[in-house]
Design a protein around this motif. Structure first.
Motif, PDB file in Angstrom:
ATOM      1  N   ALA A 175       0.507   4.882  -4.178  1.00 25.67           N
ATOM      2  CA  ALA A 175       1.238   4.951  -2.828  1.00 25.67           C
ATOM      3  C   ALA A 175       1.689   6.467  -2.718  1.00 25.67           C
ATOM      4  N   LEU A 176       1.746   7.069  -3.962  1.00 24.19           N
ATOM      5  CA  LEU A 176       2.537   8.625  -3.872  1.00 24.19           C
ATOM      6  C   LEU A 176       1.356   9.535  -3.407  1.00 24.19           C
ATOM      7  N   ASN A 177      -0.012   9.269  -3.955  1.00 20.70           N
ATOM      8  CA  ASN A 177      -1.168  10.024  -3.482  1.00 20.70           C
ATOM      9  C   ASN A 177      -1.466   9.774  -2.167  1.00 20.70           C
ATOM     10  N   ILE A 178      -1.277   8.570  -1.543  1.00 17.98           N
ATOM     11  CA  ILE A 178      -1.581   8.327  -0.525  1.00 17.98           C
ATOM     12  C   ILE A 178      -0.734   8.902   0.727  1.00 17.98           C
ATOM     13  N   ALA A 179       0.483   8.718   0.505  1.00 21.69           N
ATOM     14  CA  ALA A 179       1.742   9.210   1.166  1.00 21.69           C
ATOM     15  C   ALA A 179       1.508  10.718   1.307  1.00 21.69           C
ATOM     16  N   ASN A 208       7.828   8.787   5.090  1.00 24.35           N
ATOM     17  CA  ASN A 208       7.007   7.748   5.441  1.00 24.35           C
ATOM     18  C   ASN A 208       6.696   6.641   4.625  1.00 24.35           C
ATOM     19  N   CYS A 209       7.534   6.577   3.550  1.00 26.38           N
ATOM     20  CA  CYS A 209       7.510   5.277   2.469  1.00 26.38           C
ATOM     21  C   CYS A 209       8.633   4.573   2.601  1.00 26.38           C
ATOM     22  N   ILE A 210       8.398   3.255   2.880  1.00 23.63           N
ATOM     23  CA  ILE A 210       9.392   2.110   2.833  1.00 23.63           C
ATOM     24  C   ILE A 210       9.059   1.238   1.739  1.00 23.63           C
ATOM     25  N   TYR A 211       9.895   0.340   1.744  1.00 21.76           N
ATOM     26  CA  TYR A 211       9.964  -0.804   0.553  1.00 21.76           C
ATOM     27  C   TYR A 211       9.859  -2.259   1.575  1.00 21.76           C
ATOM     28  N   ILE A 212       9.174  -3.187   1.169  1.00 16.95           N
ATOM     29  CA  ILE A 212       9.260  -4.462   1.935  1.00 16.95           C
ATOM     30  C   ILE A 212       9.164  -5.532   0.700  1.00 16.95           C
ATOM     31  N   SER A 213      10.084  -6.425   0.560  1.00 14.70           N
ATOM     32  CA  SER A 213      10.128  -7.278  -0.524  1.00 14.70           C
ATOM     33  C   SER A 213       8.885  -8.243  -0.385  1.00 14.70           C
ATOM     34  N   LEU A 214       8.144  -8.848  -1.344  1.00 14.11           N
ATOM     35  CA  LEU A 214       7.145  -9.585  -1.361  1.00 14.11           C
ATOM     36  C   LEU A 214       6.755 -10.392  -2.751  1.00 14.11           C
ATOM     37  N   ASP A 215       7.091 -11.668  -2.748  1.00 13.93           N
ATOM     38  CA  ASP A 215       6.724 -12.252  -4.116  1.00 13.93           C
ATOM     39  C   ASP A 215       5.629 -12.902  -3.940  1.00 13.93           C
ATOM     40  N   LEU A 216       4.489 -12.746  -4.402  1.00 15.93           N
ATOM     41  CA  LEU A 216       3.123 -13.408  -4.568  1.00 15.93           C
ATOM     42  C   LEU A 216       3.049 -14.749  -5.244  1.00 15.93           C
ATOM     43  N   SER A 217       4.064 -14.747  -6.069  1.00 20.18           N
ATOM     44  CA  SER A 217       4.283 -16.121  -6.731  1.00 20.18           C
ATOM     45  C   SER A 217       4.672 -17.368  -5.971  1.00 20.18           C
ATOM     46  N   ASN A 218       5.178 -16.981  -4.753  1.00 20.33           N
ATOM     47  CA  ASN A 218       5.618 -17.937  -3.871  1.00 20.33           C
ATOM     48  C   ASN A 218       5.061 -17.715  -2.426  1.00 20.33           C
ATOM     49  N   LEU A 219       4.166 -18.812  -2.021  1.00 18.98           N
ATOM     50  CA  LEU A 219       3.531 -18.680  -0.933  1.00 18.98           C
ATOM     51  C   LEU A 219       4.309 -18.637   0.488  1.00 18.98           C
ATOM     52  N   ALA A 220       5.607 -19.286   0.308  1.00 21.51           N
ATOM     53  CA  ALA A 220       6.361 -19.107   1.448  1.00 21.51           C
ATOM     54  C   ALA A 220       6.919 -17.716   1.728  1.00 21.51           C
TER      55      ALA A 220
END
Length: 319
Positions: A21-25, A56-68
């Motif tokens: 992400a650092l390199n892309i940003a 240009n960087c933000i954080y959005i929470s995502l839990d891949l262990s929970n399909l909901a």
């Protein structure tokens, strides 16, 4: 500022994903870089912004262990009208060295997080991809028995067996489940590539798999024993040159592999390249099993049937 494109990096708050992400940003200050993980204890997006004197960087929470959680993430993405996704970097992954663990949805955890959560995320976000989007999956050389990684050989009988292990697979070692999930990443990469080529021949969306190599010091061993964590986090990062000689030359720091992952996500030199497996930036062959069409199709169809909530959604997922 109006961003031209979006880049999503799962597992982007630490280690490999953070450095990607650092390199892309840095290379694309005109893109919105979204770091998506279950937690963000080190405020990774803010750190990147401060490091680069950008915003240009933000954080959005995502839990891949929970399909909901995955569905809620995609729902919020659609509602917020963000710019088209140029790269979807499906990088997050976990290893559970102990006994069988399950997600809240009842899936074996390694397969559920490393494959199913990511696949559902892709399908839900597919309508928001740009016409030239890139999909990059972080796999591992451990998926290939010929690499002799030291992990038990990956085994793929069926997706159902990996998702809901039968009695004969209850005592499978956690590290074998990890290797098998990484084989699933490659199988799914090839299955998606074939469908994009066959059913959307005029589209320019690409998909590739990436092996970052051995990276001591990352969070991959956080479910291991105290001794394993100590060696992985404190000892092995100090002897990387020795590991390159004694174990595998494909040994890197997270920063080195992160730069390679970023290149696959946005680099001009791989523009239009699809359906390939990369060791770092070197295109190589993946395991023999990964090229078996029957295994690719079994994983593809099982994944759609499991994740889709209706016949209408199932038709949309089966691009």
């Amino acid at each position: 500022m109006t961003w031209k494109r979006s880049i999503i990096v799962t597992g982007g708050t630490a280690n490999l994903g953070y450095h990607a992400a650092l390199n892309i940003a840095k290379s694309h200050p005109d893109y919105l870089i979204v770091l998506s993980s279950r937690s963000n204890k080190d405020n990774a997006a803010d750190t990147i912004n401060k490091t680069l004197s950008q915003d240009n960087c933000i954080y959005i929470s995502l839990d891949l262990s929970n399909l909901a959680s995955v569905r809620e993430y995609a729902k919020q993405w659609a509602a917020q009208g963000r710019p088209p996704i140029q790269s979807l970097v499906l990088n997050a992954g976990l290893q559970f060295p102990g006994g069988l663990t399950k997600t809240v949805d009842g899936l074996e955890s390694t397969f559920g997080i490393n494959h199913v959560g990511h696949a559902l995320l892709f399908h839900l976000l597919f309508p928001h991809l740009s016409d030239t989007a890139r999909i990059v999956l972080t796999s591992s050389g451990t998926h290939d028995p010929a690499m002799k990684s030291g992990l038990p050989d990956a085994v793929y009988n069926s997706a159902e067996d990996l998702a809901h292990p039968p009695a004969s697979m209850i005592d499978v070692l956690g590290r074998q489940r990890y290797a098998s999930s990484k084989l699933a990443n490659v199988l799914w990469t090839y299955a998606l590539h074939r469908r994009l080529a066959e059913r959307r021949p005029h589209a320019s969306i690409t998909v590739n798999a990436f092996d970052p190599g051995l990276m001591p010091g990352t969070g991959l061993a956080r479910e291991g024993s105290g001794i394993e964590r100590f060696l992985w986090l404190r000892v092995l990062p100090c002897i990387i040159p020795l590991l390159r000689l004694a174990v595998t030359p494909n040994t890197h720091t997270p920063a080195e592999s992160g730069a390679a992952l970023a290149q696959l996500a946005v680099g001009e030199d791989v523009d239009g390249v699809s359906g390939k497996y990369f060791e770092g930036l070197k295109e190589i062959l993946s395991s023999e099993d990964s090229y078996i069409l029957g295994k690719q199709d079994d994983l593809w169809q099982w994944t759609i049937n499991y994740t889709a909530e209706s016949d209408e959604e199932r038709a949309k997922f089966d691009i």
